[in-house]
Design a protein around this motif. Sequence first.
Motif, PDB file in Angstrom:
ATOM      1  N   ASP A  22      58.871  49.440  57.208  1.00 44.38           N
ATOM      2  CA  ASP A  22      57.485  49.473  57.887  1.00 44.38           C
ATOM      3  C   ASP A  22      56.279  49.230  57.330  1.00 44.38           C
ATOM      4  OD1 ASP A  22      58.808  50.672  60.387  1.00 44.38           O
ATOM      5  OD2 ASP A  22      58.459  52.652  60.008  1.00 44.38           O
ATOM      6  N   HIS A  23      56.395  49.347  56.015  1.00 44.66           N
ATOM      7  CA  HIS A  23      55.088  48.637  55.082  1.00 44.66           C
ATOM      8  C   HIS A  23      55.316  47.453  54.524  1.00 44.66           C
ATOM      9  CE1 HIS A  23      54.440  53.474  53.568  1.00 44.66           C
ATOM     10  NE2 HIS A  23      54.355  53.136  54.959  1.00 44.66           N
ATOM     11  N   LEU A  24      56.496  46.740  54.905  1.00 38.40           N
ATOM     12  CA  LEU A  24      56.370  45.344  54.688  1.00 38.40           C
ATOM     13  C   LEU A  24      56.155  44.613  55.918  1.00 38.40           C
ATOM     14  CD1 LEU A  24      57.467  43.533  52.215  1.00 38.40           C
ATOM     15  CD2 LEU A  24      59.844  43.628  53.272  1.00 38.40           C
ATOM     16  N   ILE A  25      55.087  44.060  56.096  1.00 43.04           N
ATOM     17  CA  ILE A  25      54.561  43.330  56.894  1.00 43.04           C
ATOM     18  C   ILE A  25      54.594  41.846  56.789  1.00 43.04           C
ATOM     19  CG2 ILE A  25      52.212  43.215  58.659  1.00 43.04           C
ATOM     20  CD1 ILE A  25      53.645  46.000  58.199  1.00 43.04           C
ATOM     21  N   LEU A  26      55.696  41.405  57.558  1.00 45.01           N
ATOM     22  CA  LEU A  26      56.066  39.972  57.570  1.00 45.01           C
ATOM     23  C   LEU A  26      56.328  39.636  58.891  1.00 45.01           C
ATOM     24  CD1 LEU A  26      58.178  39.534  54.135  1.00 45.01           C
ATOM     25  CD2 LEU A  26      55.915  38.974  54.374  1.00 45.01           C
ATOM     26  N   PRO A  27      56.548  38.338  59.390  1.00 48.22           N
ATOM     27  CA  PRO A  27      57.101  37.948  60.597  1.00 48.22           C
ATOM     28  C   PRO A  27      58.532  37.954  60.332  1.00 48.22           C
ATOM     29  CG  PRO A  27      55.503  36.179  59.690  1.00 48.22           C
ATOM     30  CD  PRO A  27      55.676  37.452  58.554  1.00 48.22           C
ATOM     31  N   ALA A  28      58.991  38.514  61.544  1.00 46.02           N
ATOM     32  CA  ALA A  28      60.499  38.827  61.534  1.00 46.02           C
ATOM     33  C   ALA A  28      61.568  37.699  61.000  1.00 46.02           C
ATOM     34  CB  ALA A  28      60.925  39.112  63.141  1.00 46.02           C
ATOM     35  N   ALA A  29      61.147  36.434  61.438  1.00 50.04           N
ATOM     36  CA  ALA A  29      61.976  35.251  61.028  1.00 50.04           C
ATOM     37  C   ALA A  29      62.007  35.366  59.634  1.00 50.04           C
ATOM     38  CB  ALA A  29      61.516  34.102  61.524  1.00 50.04           C
ATOM     39  N   THR A  30      60.665  35.455  58.978  1.00 55.82           N
ATOM     40  CA  THR A  30      60.609  35.314  57.498  1.00 55.82           C
ATOM     41  C   THR A  30      61.484  36.392  56.735  1.00 55.82           C
ATOM     42  OG1 THR A  30      58.317  34.289  57.517  1.00 55.82           O
ATOM     43  CG2 THR A  30      59.089  35.221  55.498  1.00 55.82           C
ATOM     44  N   PHE A  31      61.377  37.602  57.177  1.00 55.15           N
ATOM     45  CA  PHE A  31      62.066  38.679  56.786  1.00 55.15           C
ATOM     46  C   PHE A  31      63.458  38.422  56.812  1.00 55.15           C
ATOM     47  CE2 PHE A  31      63.941  43.052  56.998  1.00 55.15           C
ATOM     48  CZ  PHE A  31      63.583  43.581  55.689  1.00 55.15           C
ATOM     49  N   ASP A  32      63.766  38.062  58.027  1.00 57.01           N
ATOM     50  CA  ASP A  32      65.194  37.744  58.150  1.00 57.01           C
ATOM     51  C   ASP A  32      65.865  36.839  57.089  1.00 57.01           C
ATOM     52  OD1 ASP A  32      65.375  39.751  60.059  1.00 57.01           O
ATOM     53  OD2 ASP A  32      65.417  38.141  61.724  1.00 57.01           O
ATOM     54  N   ASP A  33      65.183  35.842  56.900  1.00 62.24           N
ATOM     55  CA  ASP A  33      65.777  34.713  55.914  1.00 62.24           C
ATOM     56  C   ASP A  33      65.834  35.210  54.351  1.00 62.24           C
ATOM     57  OD1 ASP A  33      65.790  32.756  57.718  1.00 62.24           O
ATOM     58  OD2 ASP A  33      63.867  31.901  57.366  1.00 62.24           O
ATOM     59  N   VAL A  34      64.822  35.996  53.913  1.00 62.96           N
ATOM     60  CA  VAL A  34      64.865  36.684  52.972  1.00 62.96           C
ATOM     61  C   VAL A  34      66.340  37.687  52.537  1.00 62.96           C
ATOM     62  CG1 VAL A  34      63.738  38.073  51.038  1.00 62.96           C
ATOM     63  CG2 VAL A  34      62.500  36.281  52.516  1.00 62.96           C
ATOM     64  N   ARG A  35      66.262  38.511  53.594  1.00 62.59           N
ATOM     65  CA  ARG A  35      67.161  39.699  53.478  1.00 62.59           C
ATOM     66  C   ARG A  35      68.658  38.954  53.603  1.00 62.59           C
ATOM     67  NH1 ARG A  35      69.926  43.512  56.300  1.00 62.59           N
ATOM     68  NH2 ARG A  35      69.750  45.518  55.476  1.00 62.59           N
ATOM     69  N   ARG A  36      68.792  38.122  54.451  1.00 60.85           N
ATOM     70  CA  ARG A  36      70.074  37.517  54.648  1.00 60.85           C
ATOM     71  C   ARG A  36      70.443  36.900  53.183  1.00 60.85           C
ATOM     72  NH1 ARG A  36      69.087  33.885  58.130  1.00 60.85           N
ATOM     73  NH2 ARG A  36      69.285  35.260  59.858  1.00 60.85           N
ATOM     74  N   GLN A  37      69.593  36.172  52.541  1.00 58.63           N
ATOM     75  CA  GLN A  37      70.135  35.440  51.311  1.00 58.63           C
ATOM     76  C   GLN A  37      70.317  36.622  50.234  1.00 58.63           C
ATOM     77  OE1 GLN A  37      70.945  32.556  51.197  1.00 58.63           O
ATOM     78  NE2 GLN A  37      70.371  31.696  49.175  1.00 58.63           N
ATOM     79  N   VAL A  38      69.433  37.437  50.223  1.00 60.97           N
ATOM     80  CA  VAL A  38      69.692  38.534  48.980  1.00 60.97           C
ATOM     81  C   VAL A  38      70.588  39.637  49.468  1.00 60.97           C
ATOM     82  CG1 VAL A  38      68.334  40.101  47.510  1.00 60.97           C
ATOM     83  CG2 VAL A  38      67.440  37.782  48.162  1.00 60.97           C
ATOM     84  N   VAL A  39      70.398  40.196  50.397  1.00 63.26           N
ATOM     85  CA  VAL A  39      71.040  41.593  50.960  1.00 63.26           C
ATOM     86  C   VAL A  39      72.524  41.155  51.421  1.00 63.26           C
ATOM     87  CG1 VAL A  39      71.065  43.783  52.044  1.00 63.26           C
ATOM     88  CG2 VAL A  39      68.944  42.959  50.549  1.00 63.26           C
ATOM     89  N   GLY A  40      72.258  40.165  52.326  1.00 62.63           N
ATOM     90  CA  GLY A  40      73.373  39.864  53.242  1.00 62.63           C
ATOM     91  C   GLY A  40      74.600  39.531  52.292  1.00 62.63           C
ATOM     92  N   VAL A  41      74.188  38.458  51.269  1.00 67.71           N
ATOM     93  CA  VAL A  41      75.264  37.842  50.384  1.00 67.71           C
ATOM     94  C   VAL A  41      75.981  38.976  49.912  1.00 67.71           C
ATOM     95  CG1 VAL A  41      75.851  36.546  48.529  1.00 67.71           C
ATOM     96  CG2 VAL A  41      74.269  35.715  50.524  1.00 67.71           C
ATOM     97  N   ALA A  42      75.261  39.874  49.176  1.00 66.48           N
ATOM     98  CA  ALA A  42      75.500  41.177  48.433  1.00 66.48           C
ATOM     99  C   ALA A  42      76.431  42.322  49.140  1.00 66.48           C
ATOM    100  CB  ALA A  42      74.328  41.931  47.838  1.00 66.48           C
ATOM    101  N   ARG A  43      76.152  42.239  50.425  1.00 68.01           N
ATOM    102  CA  ARG A  43      76.578  43.090  51.172  1.00 68.01           C
ATOM    103  C   ARG A  43      78.291  42.713  51.768  1.00 68.01           C
ATOM    104  NH1 ARG A  43      72.788  46.755  53.350  1.00 68.01           N
ATOM    105  NH2 ARG A  43      71.904  47.657  51.474  1.00 68.01           N
ATOM    106  N   HIS A  44      78.279  41.393  51.744  1.00 70.70           N
ATOM    107  CA  HIS A  44      79.821  40.834  52.133  1.00 70.70           C
ATOM    108  C   HIS A  44      80.260  40.004  50.873  1.00 70.70           C
ATOM    109  CE1 HIS A  44      78.507  41.806  56.268  1.00 70.70           C
ATOM    110  NE2 HIS A  44      77.489  41.317  56.075  1.00 70.70           N
ATOM    111  N   ARG A  45      80.261  40.326  49.782  1.00 74.23           N
ATOM    112  CA  ARG A  45      80.453  39.415  48.654  1.00 74.23           C
ATOM    113  C   ARG A  45      81.815  39.522  48.540  1.00 74.23           C
ATOM    114  NH1 ARG A  45      78.719  44.428  45.935  1.00 74.23           N
ATOM    115  NH2 ARG A  45      76.782  43.707  45.762  1.00 74.23           N
ATOM    116  N   ASP A  46      82.633  40.354  48.930  1.00 72.09           N
ATOM    117  CA  ASP A  46      84.389  40.311  48.859  1.00 72.09           C
ATOM    118  C   ASP A  46      84.768  39.214  49.752  1.00 72.09           C
ATOM    119  OD1 ASP A  46      84.194  42.143  47.006  1.00 72.09           O
ATOM    120  OD2 ASP A  46      84.554  43.902  48.230  1.00 72.09           O
ATOM    121  N   ARG A  47      84.597  39.286  51.024  1.00 72.71           N
ATOM    122  CA  ARG A  47      84.892  38.221  51.961  1.00 72.71           C
ATOM    123  C   ARG A  47      84.473  36.872  51.609  1.00 72.71           C
ATOM    124  NH1 ARG A  47      83.990  40.041  58.164  1.00 72.71           N
ATOM    125  NH2 ARG A  47      85.475  38.172  58.203  1.00 72.71           N
TER     126      ARG A  47
END
Length: 498
Positions: A237-262
């Motif tokens: 809630d303290h990270l005030i970014l447009p939703a599309a911008t936050f989704d782009d960043v999170r997918r590239q960093v966190v999303g890849v890490a969460r699905h690294r094995d597949r």
Amino acid sequence: MAYGMAEPGSANAAGSGDISPELADLRRYGRRMVRRFVLKARADERPTFRTIIADHLAVPVATLPVSEERWAGYEHPNVQAALDAWLAAPDRTVEVIGMTGHRHRGPFGLGDLIGPADEEYYGHGPRPGNVSGVRVPTGPDGETIECLRAAVLLVTDGDDRLALLYRGSDRESDVYGVTVEIVASRPAAAEAAARQLRALAVQHNVFRGQVVSFGRTMFDDHQSALQLHRRTVVDPDHLILPAATFDDVRRQVVGVARHRDRLRASGQHLKRGLLLYGPPGVGKTHTVRHLIGELTDTTVIELTGDTLGAIKEACSIARTLQPAMIVVEDVDLIAEERDHYGGSSPLLFTLLNEMDGLDEDADVVFLLTTNRADLLEPALAARPGRVDQAVHIDLPDAESRRRLVELYGRGLDVDPAGIDDVIDRTAGVTASFLKELLRRAAVVAVERESADGTDAAGSVSVTTADLDAALAELLATRNAMTRAVLGYRDAAVGDPAG
């Protein structure tokens, strides 16, 4: 302080010019000569590392091959953890012999200790002594490990007998790394022990999963030092970014890490580079802190412009302790800076080349931030493929400004009408500007209440007039520099919301 005349025969008398020999002087000189004679006569009876190691190995030691492993100075706790684990194996015993006389004499090795006897060397070189250690940090909250400084370890491992020389980093002795040298009654056992220690130093690495940064020691730039930091947790809630911008960043960093094995099983590369760019004060660093807090199992190595010379060490750590993330904030600061060794390429090119040198399936993310994308663009174009995605974090639009005012106004009783007016009048400002605006409005409010005699305990009531006064103060001519450091942009540029 009172001074008196020196008594005849005293040290002060000698210092004043009276050097006539006395019977006491002859006795002192005689005792000194006798002591030197006795020490020299008994030199062969004193234990030396050569005799101790030879007795332990029970084989001729002069021609034994020496196996050696070296690490950087900041690896001291990892080498100690590896040694402790190796010595804990069943049927393995150890006797630790401390060392004295080894400091301020420069490099020496196990070969020097077990080589042919040299009277002068053994009279002034390293000698058996007390075991000394130093506590080295292993975590951000005071965790430490006791590490040996310099010692010889006599190890019995079944039928094998080994001797190890262990030396930690010692700036005063011009030793800038950690070394372990090994000889054994069976040379193959020394080689095997060296390989096992190398592997155990990775397995028991104390930096794994932690947040570390490189720095330099205060009095020396020959060695890098690692500092360990608490992992920040930033509320989404303290990270005030447009939703599309936050989704782009999170997918590239966190999303890849969460699905690294597949992804790895499907042949997709895990190594990735992400560039966050935009004006100062819009939340790039806040975004980085949020990602660090979300990737709790990831080793994070932080670099700043003045420590980017350690990029090779950072990549080595990331490669060894993956999943890992290397964070370089304000990377534009080194876009034109040359490397520390007089090279012709900017440090930015060194960074990009190191990024390219990692294997494609390495689970390592490079997270770069910059306020000056114009300085980086030529270098990125000359080294394509290092950065997979560039995300623009722009000045907050009207909706984002409203969320920021609500965030920074928590704990205050703010007039809703005043909030609407602030949103209308702050097109082109940054999150930092709005945070300072709310703080100043709170100060104006408590001063007003104090002057009126209406101040009371509890939350501060901020009126529209308080907000107006704080905003007028920030927009005043005398605060032009304040606006600049807060990332303010002239409102004539227009509201990003359109």
